[in-house]
Scaffold this motif. Structure first.
Motif, PDB file in Angstrom:
ATOM      1  N   ALA A 123      13.104  -0.600  -0.693  1.00 46.67           N
ATOM      2  CA  ALA A 123      13.757  -1.455  -1.745  1.00 46.67           C
ATOM      3  C   ALA A 123      14.148  -0.526  -3.156  1.00 46.67           C
ATOM      4  CB  ALA A 123      12.428  -2.440  -2.307  1.00 46.67           C
ATOM      5  N   GLU A 124      13.275   0.387  -3.289  1.00 46.27           N
ATOM      6  CA  GLU A 124      13.620   1.504  -4.193  1.00 46.27           C
ATOM      7  C   GLU A 124      14.878   2.306  -3.993  1.00 46.27           C
ATOM      8  OE1 GLU A 124      10.365   4.018  -4.473  1.00 46.27           O
ATOM      9  OE2 GLU A 124       9.084   2.625  -5.260  1.00 46.27           O
ATOM     10  N   SER A 149      12.626  -5.616   0.934  1.00 52.72           N
ATOM     11  CA  SER A 149      11.415  -5.390  -0.037  1.00 52.72           C
ATOM     12  C   SER A 149      10.224  -6.408   0.376  1.00 52.72           C
ATOM     13  CB  SER A 149      11.801  -5.696  -1.585  1.00 52.72           C
ATOM     14  OG  SER A 149      12.188  -7.108  -1.583  1.00 52.72           O
ATOM     15  N   PRO A 150       8.939  -5.788   0.179  1.00 51.26           N
ATOM     16  CA  PRO A 150       7.761  -6.487   0.799  1.00 51.26           C
ATOM     17  C   PRO A 150       7.636  -7.877   0.127  1.00 51.26           C
ATOM     18  CG  PRO A 150       7.072  -4.743  -0.616  1.00 51.26           C
ATOM     19  CD  PRO A 150       8.583  -4.723  -0.483  1.00 51.26           C
ATOM     20  N   ARG A 177      -3.409  -3.302  -6.380  1.00 52.21           N
ATOM     21  CA  ARG A 177      -2.236  -2.373  -6.557  1.00 52.21           C
ATOM     22  C   ARG A 177      -1.289  -3.433  -6.981  1.00 52.21           C
ATOM     23  NH1 ARG A 177       1.823   0.412  -2.760  1.00 52.21           N
ATOM     24  NH2 ARG A 177       0.430  -0.167  -1.147  1.00 52.21           N
ATOM     25  N   LEU A 178      -1.196  -4.557  -5.948  1.00 53.31           N
ATOM     26  CA  LEU A 178      -0.311  -5.615  -6.122  1.00 53.31           C
ATOM     27  C   LEU A 178      -0.464  -6.323  -7.812  1.00 53.31           C
ATOM     28  CD1 LEU A 178       1.705  -7.840  -5.221  1.00 53.31           C
ATOM     29  CD2 LEU A 178      -0.301  -8.904  -4.304  1.00 53.31           C
ATOM     30  N   ILE A 179      -1.883  -6.434  -8.049  1.00 50.93           N
ATOM     31  CA  ILE A 179      -1.923  -7.144  -9.528  1.00 50.93           C
ATOM     32  C   ILE A 179      -1.207  -6.063 -10.432  1.00 50.93           C
ATOM     33  CG2 ILE A 179      -3.723  -7.568 -11.021  1.00 50.93           C
ATOM     34  CD1 ILE A 179      -5.426  -8.700  -8.717  1.00 50.93           C
ATOM     35  N   GLY A 215       5.229  -5.602 -14.549  1.00 50.81           N
ATOM     36  CA  GLY A 215       6.638  -6.003 -14.327  1.00 50.81           C
ATOM     37  C   GLY A 215       7.444  -5.432 -13.378  1.00 50.81           C
ATOM     38  N   LYS A 216       6.981  -4.813 -12.391  1.00 49.40           N
ATOM     39  CA  LYS A 216       7.436  -3.991 -11.424  1.00 49.40           C
ATOM     40  C   LYS A 216       7.556  -4.974 -10.036  1.00 49.40           C
ATOM     41  CE  LYS A 216       5.931   0.355 -12.746  1.00 49.40           C
ATOM     42  NZ  LYS A 216       4.880   1.744 -12.322  1.00 49.40           N
ATOM     43  N   THR A 217       7.208  -5.836 -10.141  1.00 50.36           N
ATOM     44  CA  THR A 217       7.397  -6.934  -8.959  1.00 50.36           C
ATOM     45  C   THR A 217       7.024  -8.291  -9.472  1.00 50.36           C
ATOM     46  OG1 THR A 217       6.591  -7.794  -6.804  1.00 50.36           O
ATOM     47  CG2 THR A 217       5.068  -7.009  -8.165  1.00 50.36           C
TER      48      THR A 217
END
Length: 927
Positions: A473-474, A481-482, A512-514, A520-522
């Motif tokens: 994704a990057e 992207s996941p 990490r997801l939270i 604001g990265k996902t």
């Protein structure tokens, strides 16, 4: 500038759609107004406005404009619902069909009123059938709250049962074509004869209504739609055979639609039902070909409508087997149909029935449902290779189907095989075949395969795959992207891993997801599954902070719900798992924290969230938390109070909190651990209470081996005189119950070991009491060695030696007669564990110790003997817990006090217990 221009165009387009729809509604309402235009008044060219209006509404549906209308109306209706206002606009998915049928009725009314200018034809009826068919297949999102929401939009079907709008729409299409056929038969008017379009549109309506994904309908409605499609097909055959309507003769398309209805419905026997229709298609085709060779061109022209089974029919049939609810024989049947296709193509070289990528992909998908471990996945990969050998180039969907087979297979080869398939896709993509480029589904399925392995190394590879997707994704590949499934699969992989730190790793991935979402990265929000999976893993973890983190996650779920974040509201499972986490922690105050959470659940259930009302699982977890809290009498009393609350709730008529055997067993455990003098009496009272309730008909509280074992454990920890004999009487009771057919009281190794524990801790000065306790120990070990309930393990032998050490002095001549044969048998059984070694080091006479262990240390009498020094065949069946306290060592030739002070480490050895011949090594001896 470009963005502003696109926004203006979108606004203009929305305005145009709204204006077109508004004008059409107004013009239609005016035309159908009986006061403005009474029946029979639409003469000359005026009645043509009716047919033109029908055509306009039909086009509104066909070109997708009406779907746009529903999207524009949805926010306004949702806002009105939130404000408690009733929506004025009643527009929904059925509106065009209702209006077109209303216009058709007005045309018929004009004719019946004597208007000779009106001409009613089958084309007008077909527009109505087509509109209802479109309504049957128009998608609606569950719970969207918009204009196209299916909530509270059921109609009443046969027997008064609720029927979805989709099935009702399909039935209306079928009713119209049936009424049209009846009108044609009565009047003989050729203009009213239903044509092939009439029948195919009606069949298509049922096929759409049967679809699993097209609309939020029930399994019952989907099955009904498929059955009614088949019923309509049979009616078409009867019409053609009887000569009432040759246009009703079903062709290949008609049979395909009926088959597809079963395929899409996921009916329990969808494959078998679809194949029955397929075989009728074959028979009809052969009959028509035979008739066409003997009759005129007209018959040949009609026979041309049935072109026989083609690859589309075969693919639908394979798909029906791959989707059917009943798993048995699914992939065998799918592969049989594929093989039939291949054979017919080889025989005829007819490209119309040559298997294509859909044929092979659907067959592989069916193999994912194999019940046998890994069997379907191997067959799927073989089918993939067979496909390439046949010259059919597989695509991403084909590979993904094969990946799904391995992910679901529960086979130990699944992770490596799935990884090899993804690597193969990447290599083919690099070689210039973009049709097999791995997509998000490919990588997600690979992570899922890793997750199902339940291994730490596989969890590491799952997280590595997730990191790769983030890197894609990057680098600009947003389609890789996941998504939430990727994250949840990685969390699940760690939660299932076979390492002590698995819960911590699952917690770190969720955290990490939270943090990514917070920064604001996902735009991916963790959902209820994400949190519940980690909370469950923490509830099974022995980490010191597991319970604290589980409650922390529960708090995050509550806060997210308060902020309006969807799909994260904690449920009964969430709260119960946190209570279980506190139960497992064994921390001071764990019982209090567990009970506080239980009380919070009760408060929430009383304040408008009845789904959070504690059930038996919640109460049992809280009782267990008090039992393991280490708070002695307080813990046992609080556990029993919770049990009484459960009994009161159940007595008031609430079945959800009914006490079970687990409830009573947890309270039994609490009293057994309490260390109070009354623990034994409390435990015995509870077991008797369980037995009384069981005998009165309550099978949910029947005492089992855990109940009796805990009672023996309570006896062994008591200071009651004669507790060894009392423990033996409980064992005798269990044996008698089991021999009498009560299978739940079957004694096991733990039962016998607990009785030996009662003997080992009989601290009395009376020689007679000691002799009786020793007799019980000897008898118990002897019975276990000869019984079919199990065989002694390293703990059993260790506890027997402990009993001998406490009940005999070191210079007692009975050591030689009683203990030596036991130790030799223990060596032969591979059960010389740390407890056995400790007892020999600290308690056995010197000559006996040296005699038994001399061949281990040889002539060096001063060697420190450690558990790791023992021969492997002595300890091959020892299963010590990791991290347990290490025993002290001793040097040969030292006196007992010196031996007891010599420290030595002992490594825990794991091995698989082997079957040994049970030999009677102990005889009941009197001193």
């Amino acid at each position: 500038p470009n963005t502003q221009s696109n926004n203006r165009k979108a606004m203009e387009s929305d305005r145009t759609v709204a204006e077109r729809y508004t004008w059409l509604r107004r013009a239609t309402k005016n035309l159908l107004d009986g006061e403005v235009f009474p029946p029979g008044s639409l003469v000359k060219g005026k009645w043509h406005e009716l047919s033109s209006m029908m055509l306009a509404w039909s086009r509104l549906v066909k070109d997708g404009t009406f779907d746009r209308v529903l999207e524009l109306l949805a926010p306004h209706k949702k806002q009105q619902e939130e404000q408690g206002q009733q929506s004025v606009d009643s527009t929904n998915r059925l509106t065009p069909a209702l209006i077109i049928e209303g216009l058709l009725k007005r045309v018929i009314d004009e004719q019946e009123a004597g208007n000779t200018d009106v001409v009613v034809t089958v084309d007008l009826y077909n527009m109505a059938i087509e509109a209802w068919a479109a309504a049957a297949g128009r998608s609606g999102k569950r719970g969207s709250g918009g204009a196209d929401d299916d909530r509270d939009t059921t109609t009443t079907g046969p027997g008064g049962r609720g029927t979805s709008q989709t099935l009702a729409a399909a039935r209306r299409a079928g009713d119209i074509v049936r009424s049209l056929q009846t009108a044609y038969e009565v009047s003989g008017n050729e203009a009213l004869r239903p044509n092939s379009r009439s029948f195919l549109d009606a069949l298509g309506a049922f096929t759409r209504a049967a679809s699993y994904t097209s609309t939020p309908s029930s399994a019952r409605d989907r099955a009904s739609a498929a059955k009614e499609a088949e019923k309509l097909l049979l009616w078409m055959e009867d019409l053609a055979i009887s000569g009432k309507n040759q246009d009703a003769a079903p062709g290949t398309v008609a049979y395909s639609l009926a088959m597809d209805a079963y395929a899409k419905s996921r009916h329990m026997d969808a494959g078998r039902k679809a194949e029955a229709i397929f075989r009728r298609l074959e028979s009809a085709y052969l009959l028509e070909m035979e008739s066409a060779s003997q009759k005129d061109d007209k018959m040949e022209s009609q026979a041309g409508r049935n072109t026989g089974p083609n690859k589309v029919c075969y693919n639908i049939l394979i798909n029906a087997y791959s989707r059917q609810g009943r798993r048995g024989g699914v992939f065998d049947s799918a592969e049989r149909i594929l093989t039939e296709m291949e054979q017919r193509f080889e025989e005829t070289s007819d490209e119309a029935i040559r298997p294509d990528v859909v044929s092979y992909s659907s067959t592989i998908s069916a193999m994912a449902r194999a019940d046998r471990k890994g069997y379907g996945a191997v067959r799927a990969e073989n089918t993939l290779n067979r496909m390439e050998a046949a010259g059919i180039v597989p695509n991403t969907i084909t590979f993904n189907s094969c990946l799904k087979c391995w992910a679901r297979s529960r086979d130990e080869r699944a992770p490596s095989r799935a990884e090899a398939l993804v690597r193969r896709m990447e290599e083919l993509d690099k070689a210039g075949n973009p049709n097999v480029r791995p997509d998000r589904i490919s990588y997600n399925t690979l992570i899922h395969a890793f997750a199902n392995a339940g291994k730490a190394k596989m969890a590491q590879r799952a997280e590595a795959t997730l990191n790769r997707m983030e890197k894609f994704a990057e680098e600009g590949n947003a389609e890789l992207s996941p998504n939430l499934f990727s994250w949840n699969s990685c969390i699940e992989a760690w939660s299932k891993a076979d390492v002590s730190y698995s819960a911590e790793k699952a917690y770190s991935v969720l955290r990490r997801l939270i943090l990514l979402q917070r920064d604001g990265k996902t735009d991916i929000n963790a959902d209820k599954f994400s949190f519940n999976t980690v909370i469950l893993a923490l509830s099974r973890s022995s980490a010191p902070e597991a319970a604290v983190r589980a409650e922390e996650l529960l708090g995050l779920m509550e806060k997210a719900t308060a902020r309006g974040i969807p799909d994260v509201q904690p449920d009964l499972y969430s709260y119960s798992s946190v209570i279980s986490a506190w139960s497992r922690s064994g921390k001071q105050g764990a019982g209090k924290r567990a009970e506080q959470i239980l009380e919070r659940m009760e408060q929430l259930s009383q304040s408008g969230q009845p789904h959070l009302k504690p059930n038996s699982v919640s109460f049992n977890a809280a009782i267990d938390a008090w039992a393991k809290s280490g708070e002695g009498t307080l813990g046992a009393r609080r556990a029993e109070q919770l049990l009484h609350r459960m009994e009161d709730i159940y007595a008031a008529g609430d079945q959800s909190a009914k006490p079970t055997a687990n409830s009573y067993n947890a309270v039994l455990s609490a009293w057994a651990r309490s260390g109070t003098k009354c623990a034994y009496w409390k435990a015995e009272e509870l077991v008797n209470k369980m037995w009384e309730r069981y005998e009165s008909g309550d099978s949910d509280v029947r005492p089992d081996h855990c109940s009796f074992n805990t009672l023996i454990n309570a006896i062994s920890k008591s200071e009651r005189e004669g507790k060894a004999e009392k423990a033996l009487r409980v064992l005798r009771r269990m044996d008698k119950l089991y021999q009498g057919g009560y299978k739940y009281a079957r004694p096991n190794e733990m039962t016998y070991t607990s009785v030996l524990n009662s003997c080992a801790f009989t601290f009395v000065e009376n020689d007679l009491s000691k002799r009786k306790a020793l007799d019980v120990a000897i008898f118990t070990l002897e019975e276990l060695q000869e019984s079919h309930y199990g065989s002694p393990n390293h703990v059993t032998y260790g506890m027997f030696l402990k009993a001998c050490a406490n009940l005999m002095s070191i210079d007692d001549e009975r050591w030689q007669r009683i203990v030596e044969p036991v130790i030799w048998q223990c060596r032969r059984d591979g059960c010389v564990g740390e407890l056995v070694l400790k007892q020999l080091q600290n308690s056995a006479p010197e000559h006996l110790y040296q005699n038994l262990l001399d061949d281990v240390v040889g002539r060096d009498k001063m060697t420190v003997l450690k558990f790791s020094d023992l021969p492997e065949d002595w300890k091959c069946n020892v299963r010590e817990k990791r991290g347990r306290a290490q025993w002290k060592g001793r040097r040969l030739g030292q006196s007992s006090p010196a031996r007891a002070s010599a420290a030595a480490t002992a490594a825990a050895a794991r091995g698989r217990r082997t079957t040994t011949t049970q030999v009677r090594v102990v005889k009941k001896l009197q001193p």
